[in-house]
Design a protein around this motif. Structure first.
Motif, PDB file in Angstrom:
ATOM      1  N   VAL A 382      21.416  38.693  37.528  1.00  0.00           N
ATOM      2  CA  VAL A 382      21.846  37.348  37.163  1.00  0.00           C
ATOM      3  C   VAL A 382      22.586  37.383  35.828  1.00  0.00           C
ATOM      4  CG1 VAL A 382      21.074  35.018  36.545  1.00  0.00           C
ATOM      5  CG2 VAL A 382      20.008  36.220  38.469  1.00  0.00           C
ATOM      6  N   ALA A 383      22.013  38.092  34.864  1.00  0.00           N
ATOM      7  CA  ALA A 383      22.654  38.198  33.554  1.00  0.00           C
ATOM      8  C   ALA A 383      24.019  38.852  33.656  1.00  0.00           C
ATOM      9  CB  ALA A 383      21.754  38.986  32.602  1.00  0.00           C
ATOM     10  N   GLY A 384      24.155  39.885  34.496  1.00  0.00           N
ATOM     11  CA  GLY A 384      25.440  40.543  34.670  1.00  0.00           C
ATOM     12  C   GLY A 384      26.505  39.589  35.179  1.00  0.00           C
ATOM     13  N   MET A 385      26.142  38.731  36.139  1.00  0.00           N
ATOM     14  CA  MET A 385      27.117  37.776  36.658  1.00  0.00           C
ATOM     15  C   MET A 385      27.447  36.703  35.630  1.00  0.00           C
ATOM     16  SD  MET A 385      29.190  37.092  39.051  1.00  0.00           S
ATOM     17  CE  MET A 385      28.656  38.277  40.275  1.00  0.00           C
ATOM     18  N   TRP A 413      34.507  26.045  31.098  1.00  0.00           N
ATOM     19  CA  TRP A 413      34.592  26.647  32.439  1.00  0.00           C
ATOM     20  C   TRP A 413      33.441  27.618  32.664  1.00  0.00           C
ATOM     21  CZ3 TRP A 413      34.714  31.318  34.817  1.00  0.00           C
ATOM     22  CH2 TRP A 413      35.156  31.377  36.130  1.00  0.00           C
ATOM     23  N   ALA A 414      33.197  28.491  31.685  1.00  0.00           N
ATOM     24  CA  ALA A 414      32.136  29.477  31.831  1.00  0.00           C
ATOM     25  C   ALA A 414      30.781  28.789  31.981  1.00  0.00           C
ATOM     26  CB  ALA A 414      32.117  30.424  30.631  1.00  0.00           C
ATOM     27  N   GLN A 415      30.528  27.767  31.161  1.00  0.00           N
ATOM     28  CA  GLN A 415      29.227  27.085  31.229  1.00  0.00           C
ATOM     29  C   GLN A 415      29.035  26.383  32.566  1.00  0.00           C
ATOM     30  OE1 GLN A 415      26.868  27.382  28.682  1.00  0.00           O
ATOM     31  NE2 GLN A 415      25.611  26.662  30.389  1.00  0.00           N
ATOM     32  N   ARG A 416      30.078  25.742  33.071  1.00  0.00           N
ATOM     33  CA  ARG A 416      29.971  25.033  34.353  1.00  0.00           C
ATOM     34  C   ARG A 416      29.629  26.011  35.472  1.00  0.00           C
ATOM     35  NH1 ARG A 416      31.299  20.551  37.231  1.00  0.00           N
ATOM     36  NH2 ARG A 416      32.330  20.802  39.249  1.00  0.00           N
ATOM     37  N   ASN A 417      30.263  27.157  35.486  1.00  0.00           N
ATOM     38  CA  ASN A 417      30.029  28.113  36.564  1.00  0.00           C
ATOM     39  C   ASN A 417      28.743  28.901  36.381  1.00  0.00           C
ATOM     40  OD1 ASN A 417      32.470  28.057  38.503  1.00  0.00           O
ATOM     41  ND2 ASN A 417      33.383  27.923  36.450  1.00  0.00           N
ATOM     42  N   ARG A 418      28.337  29.123  35.135  1.00  0.00           N
ATOM     43  CA  ARG A 418      27.023  29.719  34.880  1.00  0.00           C
ATOM     44  C   ARG A 418      25.927  28.813  35.440  1.00  0.00           C
ATOM     45  NH1 ARG A 418      26.449  33.179  30.307  1.00  0.00           N
ATOM     46  NH2 ARG A 418      24.620  31.964  29.677  1.00  0.00           N
ATOM     47  N   ASP A 419      26.033  27.523  35.129  1.00  0.00           N
ATOM     48  CA  ASP A 419      25.025  26.569  35.604  1.00  0.00           C
ATOM     49  C   ASP A 419      25.009  26.500  37.126  1.00  0.00           C
ATOM     50  OD1 ASP A 419      24.424  26.017  32.974  1.00  0.00           O
ATOM     51  OD2 ASP A 419      25.554  24.128  32.908  1.00  0.00           O
ATOM     52  N   ALA A 420      26.207  26.519  37.738  1.00  0.00           N
ATOM     53  CA  ALA A 420      26.281  26.430  39.197  1.00  0.00           C
ATOM     54  C   ALA A 420      25.678  27.668  39.852  1.00  0.00           C
ATOM     55  CB  ALA A 420      27.736  26.249  39.637  1.00  0.00           C
ATOM     56  N   PHE A 421      25.987  28.843  39.312  1.00  0.00           N
ATOM     57  CA  PHE A 421      25.431  30.084  39.861  1.00  0.00           C
ATOM     58  C   PHE A 421      23.913  30.075  39.767  1.00  0.00           C
ATOM     59  CE2 PHE A 421      23.861  34.402  39.416  1.00  0.00           C
ATOM     60  CZ  PHE A 421      24.435  35.044  40.494  1.00  0.00           C
ATOM     61  N   CYS A 422      23.368  29.710  38.622  1.00  0.00           N
ATOM     62  CA  CYS A 422      21.910  29.696  38.448  1.00  0.00           C
ATOM     63  C   CYS A 422      21.251  28.682  39.385  1.00  0.00           C
ATOM     64  CB  CYS A 422      21.555  29.383  36.994  1.00  0.00           C
ATOM     65  SG  CYS A 422      21.916  30.734  35.840  1.00  0.00           S
ATOM     66  N   ALA A 423      21.896  27.534  39.569  1.00  0.00           N
ATOM     67  CA  ALA A 423      21.341  26.538  40.504  1.00  0.00           C
ATOM     68  C   ALA A 423      21.340  27.081  41.924  1.00  0.00           C
ATOM     69  CB  ALA A 423      22.161  25.249  40.424  1.00  0.00           C
ATOM     70  N   GLY A 424      22.441  27.732  42.325  1.00  0.00           N
ATOM     71  CA  GLY A 424      22.495  28.309  43.661  1.00  0.00           C
ATOM     72  C   GLY A 424      21.484  29.420  43.839  1.00  0.00           C
ATOM     73  N   GLY A 429      16.244  30.759  46.713  1.00  0.00           N
ATOM     74  CA  GLY A 429      14.943  31.416  46.752  1.00  0.00           C
ATOM     75  C   GLY A 429      14.733  32.466  45.705  1.00  0.00           C
ATOM     76  N   GLY A 430      15.662  32.580  44.748  1.00  0.00           N
ATOM     77  CA  GLY A 430      15.484  33.541  43.671  1.00  0.00           C
ATOM     78  C   GLY A 430      14.625  32.973  42.559  1.00  0.00           C
ATOM     79  N   VAL A 431      14.275  33.822  41.614  1.00  0.00           N
ATOM     80  CA  VAL A 431      13.548  33.375  40.431  1.00  0.00           C
ATOM     81  C   VAL A 431      14.400  32.334  39.708  1.00  0.00           C
ATOM     82  CG1 VAL A 431      12.606  34.094  38.205  1.00  0.00           C
ATOM     83  CG2 VAL A 431      12.408  35.601  40.191  1.00  0.00           C
ATOM     84  N   ASP A 432      13.801  31.191  39.342  1.00  0.00           N
ATOM     85  CA  ASP A 432      14.568  30.142  38.685  1.00  0.00           C
ATOM     86  C   ASP A 432      14.938  30.592  37.274  1.00  0.00           C
ATOM     87  OD1 ASP A 432      15.687  27.905  37.627  1.00  0.00           O
ATOM     88  OD2 ASP A 432      14.077  26.541  38.217  1.00  0.00           O
ATOM     89  N   LYS A 435      13.588  28.769  34.173  1.00  0.00           N
ATOM     90  CA  LYS A 435      12.175  28.905  33.806  1.00  0.00           C
ATOM     91  C   LYS A 435      11.864  30.263  33.191  1.00  0.00           C
ATOM     92  CE  LYS A 435      10.652  25.683  37.402  1.00  0.00           C
ATOM     93  NZ  LYS A 435       9.826  25.501  38.636  1.00  0.00           N
ATOM     94  N   HIS A 436      12.883  31.116  33.058  1.00  0.00           N
ATOM     95  CA  HIS A 436      12.672  32.461  32.516  1.00  0.00           C
ATOM     96  C   HIS A 436      13.774  32.792  31.515  1.00  0.00           C
ATOM     97  CE1 HIS A 436      10.449  32.450  36.342  1.00  0.00           C
ATOM     98  NE2 HIS A 436       9.659  33.335  35.774  1.00  0.00           N
ATOM     99  N   GLN A 437      14.026  31.849  30.611  1.00  0.00           N
ATOM    100  CA  GLN A 437      15.128  31.983  29.676  1.00  0.00           C
ATOM    101  C   GLN A 437      14.937  33.135  28.683  1.00  0.00           C
ATOM    102  OE1 GLN A 437      18.246  30.504  29.159  1.00  0.00           O
ATOM    103  NE2 GLN A 437      17.894  29.949  31.304  1.00  0.00           N
ATOM    104  N   THR A 438      13.694  33.410  28.312  1.00  0.00           N
ATOM    105  CA  THR A 438      13.468  34.490  27.349  1.00  0.00           C
ATOM    106  C   THR A 438      13.906  35.833  27.924  1.00  0.00           C
ATOM    107  OG1 THR A 438      11.608  33.330  26.323  1.00  0.00           O
ATOM    108  CG2 THR A 438      11.726  35.710  25.984  1.00  0.00           C
TER     109      THR A 438
END
Length: 475
Positions: A382-385, A413-424, A429-432, A435-438
């Motif tokens: 996730v971090a890599g993407m 642009w980066a923030q919008r797509n980061r948020d969209a990727f994490c929501a998807g 069914g992946g780890v949210d 909830k695991h920001q650290t």
């Protein structure tokens, strides 16, 4: 050195897949050579050892041989040189560019015996009934794979950095792993485990040989044959097009500009989660204890120290980065780990008519195979993407006179797509990630530190991309 080794010592450093650029070569040794086609033209697999100050690396060279002076004009760019081999003066060249010879590889893969998925990475097979050892180079095919050779002409894909891929017609792509590590390549292992997934290119067959490690032969992957995604569009290209559309519409929010990428980013997140779930089903999983998390944080701190020493521009951010790694070390919950992609970014995914497909599960090519096969947190991918979204937004500003004016749009642009990727990803069914920001922040910072080192050594003009990203993340 032999004449051939002298030629290779001049030729190898010029190849895009050579990982030792920037350091002088001490010696080049042909560790092994395996004839696949005898006569003229001839074809051999070479395992070449290159010694440099940091150690010895092995590379695969697909060597073509023709009588001196007979190399066709269209193969002139692939020439390595002229030397005496087996008492005959021959022109030697990179045979991956010779469709006449590479057609024989597809024929052998089509004729190979089927092997169940358990055979991937298993003991060497192919010995004769009287107990003779297996062939030096073995062609293997998955049981349910139906490979057709026909008259498909191969074409080398351009743009690849660490390997060489041949496309046969519109059906297959054969990837040659250039830098070799003894053992099963993770790309073959993970793709075979995901063979029934809609999110990977279907594997069909592979080529292997034995490479000695600690005095014993270890089956080692030379190449892998997969379905060619003929309708695919590179994820990086799609993202970069979206960014250009935004820059051409000053004042508009990313969601209002033409070519908004957020919907695709969300679908990519869901596809990534599906692949992670499938890998967790098919391959072993584990958890990292608090002590192991401390070791992980310590390795990140070590990389930060090395990077800040080599790249002074990173030093102003060292405190923020160090604090993030120390927070990771204090996490008191076990961290689930599993097999992951390992080198995940927009260039490793393609958009097809049926959705997103993930490619190149090899992991970081510079790392030893045993390290790349080590389980990790899926949040690493996730971090890599997320880092890749930042790169897609910022790289077009390098050297631009409008960089300062467009920087806010790049960040949005980066923030919008980061948020969209994490929501998807969470929806799939992946780890949210929320909830695991650290843990996610530590992985993302660690990736950015790696990028700082890479850009400082290879593309100094791009160094501001990871540095600006770190500054934005720290704000």
């Amino acid at each position: 050195m032999t004449q051939l080794e002298e030629l290779l010592a001049d030729w190898i450093p010029q190849q895009r897949w050579f990982a030792g650029k920037g350091a002088p070569i001490d010696t080049v040794t042909v560790h092994a050579q395996h004839p696949l086609v005898c006569g003229d033209p001839g074809l051999r697999v070479l395992i070449v050892e290159v010694a440099q100050r940091d150690g010895v690396s092995r590379y695969q060279v697909l060597l073509g041989l023709r009588p001196a002076g007979t190399l066709r004009a269209e193969l002139a760019h692939a020439a390595i040189g002229v030397c005496r081999i087996d008492g005959v003066t021959r022109t030697v060249y990179d045979a991956s560019h010779d469709p006449e010879l590479t057609a024989l590889l597809l024929e052998r893969l089509a004729a190979a015996d089927g092997s169940g998925p358990d055979a991937v990475g298993g003991p060497a097979r192919g010995g004769t009934a009287d107990g003779a050892p297996p062939a030096p180079v073995r062609f293997r095919r998955l049981d349910d794979a139906d490979v057709h050779s026909g008259h498909r002409r191969s074409l080398v894909l351009s743009g690849e950095q660490s390997n060489t891929s041949l496309v046969y017609g519109e059906d297959y792509v054969l990837k040659f792993f250039r830098r070799l590590w003894p053992g099963l390549n993770p790309d073959l292992e993970l793709t075979a485990a995901l063979a029934d997934s809609d999110y990977v290119a279907r594997p069909h067959a592979w080529i292997e040989t034995d490479v000695r490690q600690d005095g014993r032969p270890v089956p080692t992957t030379l190449a892998m044959l997969q379905e060619f995604m003929r309708s695919a569009t590179d994820g990086w290209v799609l993202a970069a097009t979206s960014v250009r559309d935004l820059y051409d519409a000053p004042g508009l929010a990313p969601g209002d500009a033409g070519g908004d990428f957020a919907g695709e980013a969300e679908r990519l997140g869901a596809a990534t989660a599906a692949v992670h779930r499938a890998l967790a089903r098919e391959l072993p999983t584990d958890v990292l204890s608090s002590h192991a998390l401390q070791d992980l944080a310590r390795s990140m701190l070590d990389r930060l120290h090395r990077a800040a020493t080599e790249v002074p521009e990173l030093q102003p951010y060292a405190g923020v980065l160090r604090s993030a790694y120390e927070d990771l070390a204090r996490v008191d919950e076990p961290l689930p780990i599993q097999r992951v992609h390992g080198d995940f970014h927009l260039g490793q995914v393609v958009r097809t008519d049926g959705g997103w497909v993930l490619l190149d599960f090899e992991g970081e090519p510079a790392a030893p195979v045993e390290e790349r096969r080590r389980p990790s947190s899926p949040l690493r991918d996730v971090a890599g993407m997320l880092r890749s979204f930042d790169y897609a937004a910022r790289y077009q500003l390098v050297g631009s006179a409008d960089a300062a004016d467009l920087a806010p749009a790049a960040h949005a642009w980066a923030q919008r797509n980061r948020d969209a990727f994490c929501a998807g990803y969470a929806y799939g069914g992946g780890v949210d990630p929320e909830k695991h920001q650290t843990v996610l922040r530590a992985f993302e910072y660690d990736k950015a530190v790696y990028e700082v080192l890479y850009e400082a050594h290879n593309r100094p003009s791009w160094l501001r991309i990871p540095l600006d990203s770190i500054a934005a993340l720290a704000a």
